[in-house]
Enzyme design. Structure first.
Site, PDB file in Angstrom:
ATOM      1  N   ASP A  69      52.645  48.250  37.584  1.00  0.00           N
ATOM      2  CA  ASP A  69      52.206  48.734  36.272  1.00  0.00           C
ATOM      3  C   ASP A  69      51.162  49.833  36.347  1.00  0.00           C
ATOM      4  O   ASP A  69      51.210  50.790  35.584  1.00  0.00           O
ATOM      5  CB  ASP A  69      51.569  47.561  35.508  1.00  0.00           C
ATOM      6  CG  ASP A  69      52.577  46.928  34.582  1.00  0.00           C
ATOM      7  OD1 ASP A  69      53.763  47.306  34.666  1.00  0.00           O
ATOM      8  OD2 ASP A  69      52.170  46.050  33.802  1.00  0.00           O
ATOM      9  N   HIS A 101      33.341  46.914  34.801  1.00  0.00           N
ATOM     10  CA  HIS A 101      33.255  47.841  33.654  1.00  0.00           C
ATOM     11  C   HIS A 101      31.938  47.690  32.887  1.00  0.00           C
ATOM     12  O   HIS A 101      31.226  48.666  32.640  1.00  0.00           O
ATOM     13  CB  HIS A 101      34.380  47.578  32.649  1.00  0.00           C
ATOM     14  CG  HIS A 101      35.769  47.747  33.183  1.00  0.00           C
ATOM     15  ND1 HIS A 101      36.088  48.620  34.175  1.00  0.00           N
ATOM     16  CD2 HIS A 101      36.944  47.143  32.822  1.00  0.00           C
ATOM     17  CE1 HIS A 101      37.393  48.551  34.414  1.00  0.00           C
ATOM     18  NE2 HIS A 101      37.924  47.655  33.610  1.00  0.00           N
ATOM     19  N   GLY A 156      52.565  50.384  46.472  1.00  0.00           N
ATOM     20  CA  GLY A 156      52.833  49.549  45.292  1.00  0.00           C
ATOM     21  C   GLY A 156      53.273  50.425  44.137  1.00  0.00           C
ATOM     22  O   GLY A 156      52.838  50.260  43.003  1.00  0.00           O
ATOM     23  N   ALA A 157      54.166  51.362  44.458  1.00  0.00           N
ATOM     24  CA  ALA A 157      54.537  52.371  43.470  1.00  0.00           C
ATOM     25  C   ALA A 157      55.400  51.828  42.332  1.00  0.00           C
ATOM     26  O   ALA A 157      55.642  52.539  41.356  1.00  0.00           O
ATOM     27  CB  ALA A 157      55.246  53.512  44.172  1.00  0.00           C
ATOM     28  N   GLU A 187      39.028  43.316  22.607  1.00  0.00           N
ATOM     29  CA  GLU A 187      40.411  43.787  22.698  1.00  0.00           C
ATOM     30  C   GLU A 187      41.310  42.956  21.794  1.00  0.00           C
ATOM     31  O   GLU A 187      41.107  41.747  21.643  1.00  0.00           O
ATOM     32  CB  GLU A 187      40.934  43.644  24.127  1.00  0.00           C
ATOM     33  CG  GLU A 187      40.355  44.639  25.095  1.00  0.00           C
ATOM     34  CD  GLU A 187      41.088  44.579  26.434  1.00  0.00           C
ATOM     35  OE1 GLU A 187      41.805  45.528  26.757  1.00  0.00           O
ATOM     36  OE2 GLU A 187      40.939  43.565  27.136  1.00  0.00           O
TER      37      GLU A 187
END
Ligand code: BG6
Length: 473
Positions: free
Chosen positions: A20, A244, A16-17, A220
Site C-alpha cells: 500500500d 508523528h 515491497g513494491a 481521524e
C-alpha cells in the site's frame, strides 16, 4: 524560479513494491516529481518483491496506482515516459543469492555506471534485517553509495530500535540511513519550524512562561482500513503518538536552532523529547471503537487501543508547569490535525474570559490562526474573539506531497526532515512509559461509538487543570 532538480542519474529500489505504501504514496509522488521536471533523463525505479511478476505487469500496476491517485490532471504521455524507467525484479529478501543476482541486474540496467542507489523499505518491519544484511553483504565496495530509506515505526520499542540501529551500523554508515516520518514532509509541519525561524514575535510567545497549556490533536474519521495485521500489533500509541505527534510537540516547544544544520535541529528536538515526563495521577485515557474486534483480521478479544489521550509535562525550566495534552483516535467524528497553544491570561482577567490561542492546522487544511479577545464598552456581550487565519499550505506549481519532497532530500543528502536515532529512542521511552503505566494501573480500554468524539472521560484530563479541549478552534 530556483527549484531543486535532480541532475545526476540514480536508482530507486522499492522493496515491497506491491504494498500500500508504494501504491498510495510513492508512485504518485514519483509522478509529481516527473510532472515538475525534477527527475533527470537517466534514472531507474525498480520494484523488488517476492511475487513472480513480469516487468509489464508491474508497469501496469504502477500506472494504475498513479491514475487512481492523480485522477483529473493526469498527463498520459508523461506517465508513459515515466513508466519506461520502471522495472521489476523478483527476489527473496533473505537470500544473498538474490541480492547478487540483483546486483548483476542493476549493472546491466545502468550500463555499469556508478550512481546513488536509494533503497526504500516499503516492507513489514520483519523484513528489514534480512534486506539490510543482504544489501550490505552484496556491496561491491565499502564506499558504495547506498541510501536506506526506512519509514516509521523504527523498531517496536527502545530495545528493538537500538538493536536495529546497531544492526544497520554493521553494514552501513549512519549517514546512509534516512529514518522517515512522512509528517516531517508535510507543509503544515514544516511551517512550525519555518514560522518560528522567521518570526521573533512567535518565539517570544512560545515559552513556558507565557503558555497555560498545549493541545495536539490528530483526529481521524477513517478506521484501520486494510492494515489490521499491522495496527493490532501497534495500537494508536505506537502508530501516531510515538513519532508523528511527539515530533510535532518537539518542533513547537524546542529552542529554535541557531544554525540551519540538520544536526542542530535534531539536537534541539531531542532535548525536548528526552525531557518529556508522564506525571503521576490520571493522565491516560484509552479507547477502542465499537466494532473494532469485528474488523477483518482483528482477533476477537483484542484490547488494542484505537484512541488515546495523554497528559504530559516537559521537565525543562518554565515548561514544567505547562500541561501538554495529546489526543488521537480512529473512527471519530472528523479528520483534523492541530496544535493549539493556549496563552496565559493577565492577572486581572476573569476565568470566564476566552483565552488567546495560536492554532496551527496540519490537516486537512494547512493554516495558522491567532485568536484574540476584544473588549467593548457597551453591549450585552462585551467580548468578542477576533480570529485571523492564513494558509500555510504550499501553493504554486512546485508543491510536492511529503514522499516526493523527502525523496528529493535523500538525493541532496539533507537530513533536516528525517528523524535522528536519539530522537527515536527518546520517543520510544515516552511511549513505553505510557504503555507500562497502562499495564501497571490496569487502565481500561473504554468503548466509544464510531463517528463520536471518542471516550467521554477524555474531558477529565483537561478538566483537572481547569481547561477544556479546543475542538473547533
Ligand atoms: C500513518 C499512520 O503513519 O499516518 C496511519 O500509520 C495514519 O494510521 C496516517 O492514518 C495519517 O497520515 P496522513 O498523511 O494520511 O494524514
Amino acid at each position: 524560479m530556483n527549484i531543486f532538480r535532480i541532475k545526476k542519474p540514480f536508482t530507486l529500489t522499492i522493496f515491497g513494491a506491491s504494498g500500500d505504501l508504494a501504491k498510495l504514496k510513492l508512485f504518485p509522488a514519483l509522478y509529481r516529481l516527473a510532472e515538475q521536471k525534477r527527475l533527470p533523463a537517466d534514472f531507474s525505479i525498480v520494484g523488488f518483491a517476492r511475487t513472480e511478476k513480469t516487468q509489464k505487469q508491474f508497469q501496469q500496476e504502477f500506472e494504475t496506482s498513479i491514475k487512481a491517485a492523480v485522477k483529473k490532471d493526469l498527463d498520459p504521455t508523461l506517465l508513459k515516459n515515466l513508466t519506461q524507467h520502471v522495472h521489476y525484479f523478483t527476489g527473496q529478501y533473505n537470500s544473498l543469492e538474490s541480492f547478487y543476482e540483483y546486483k548483476k541486474f542493476l549493472k546491466k540496467l545502468n550500463n555499469g555506471k556508478k550512481q546513488p542507489h536509494l533503497a526504500y523499505f516499503s516492507v513489514p518491519p520483519q523484513a528489514f534485517k534480512p534486506i539490510i544484511q543482504n544489501l550490505g553483504e552484496s556491496k561491491s565496495s565499502k564506499n558504495e553509495d547506498i541510501r536506506l530509506i526506512i519509514e516509521k515505526p523504527f523498531g517496536e520499542d527502545t530495545k528493538s530500535a537500538t538493536e536495529l540501529y546497531h544492526f544497520i551500523s554493521r553494514y552501513f554508515d549512519e549517514k546512509q540511513a534516512y529514518l522517515l516520518d512522512h509528517f516531517l514532509g508535510k507543509s503544515g509541519v514544516q511551517s512550525i519550524l519555518n514560522l518560528r525561524q522567521t518570526n521573533r514575535i512567535l518565539n517570544i510567545l512560545l515559552r513556558g512562561a507565557e503558555i497555560s497549556n498545549i493541545q495536539i490533536n490528530a483526529i481521524e474519521s477513517i478506521g484501520i482500513k486494510e492494515r489490521a495485521g499491522y495496527f493490532d500489533q501497534v495500537g494508536i500509541m505506537k502508530d501516531w503518538i510515538q513519532s508523528h505527534l511527539l515530533q510535532i510537540l518537539a518542533l513547537t516547544t524546542m529552542n529554535v536552532p541557531i544554525s540551519g544544520s540538520a544536526e542542530s535541529l535534531h539536537r534541539e528536538k531531542n532535548s525536548i523529547l528526552s525531557a518529556i515526563k508522564l506525571p503521576r495521577g490520571n493522565n491516560i485515557i484509552i479507547g477502542q471503537y465499537d466494532g473494532y474486534t469485528k474488523e477483518k483480521g482483528i482477533p476477537k478479544g483484542s484490547k488494542t487501543e484505537t484512541f488515546a489521550a495523554v497528559r504530559l509535562l516537559i521537565d525543562q525550566g518554565e515548561w514544567f508547569k505547562v500541561p501538554i495534552y495529546i489526543r488521537t483516535g480512529k473512527k471519530l467524528n472528523k479528520k483534523l490535525t492541530t496544535v493549539v497553544v493556549e496563552f496565559k491570561k493577565l492577572a486581572f482577567q476573569k476565568d470566564t474570559e476566552e483565552p488567546n490561542l495560536l492554532v496551527i492546522e496540519i490537516g486537512p487544511e494547512e493554516r495558522v490562526s491567532i485568536k484574540l479577545l476584544n473588549k467593548y464598552q457597551t453591549g450585552d456581550s462585551p467580548y468578542e474573539s477576533i480570529t485571523t487565519s492564513k494558509s500555510i499550505a504550499c501553493s504554486g506549481d512546485y508543491c510536492l506531497p511529503p514522499h516526493g519532497l523527502l525523496l528529493l532530500d535523500v538525493i541532496r543528502e539533507n537530513k533536516s526532515s528525517f528523524l535522528s536515532f536519539p530522537e527515536i529512542i527518546a520517543s520510544w521511552q515516552v511511549t513505553e512509559a505510557i504503555l507500562e503505566r497502562i499495564k501497571r494501573k490496569k487502565i481500561r480500554v473504554e468503548k466509544y461509538k464510531q463517528g463520536s468524539e471518542g471516550p467521554k472521560s477524555q474531558h477529565k484530563l483537561t478538566r483537572q487543570d481547569g481547561f477544556i479541549w479546543h475542538d473547533d478552534p
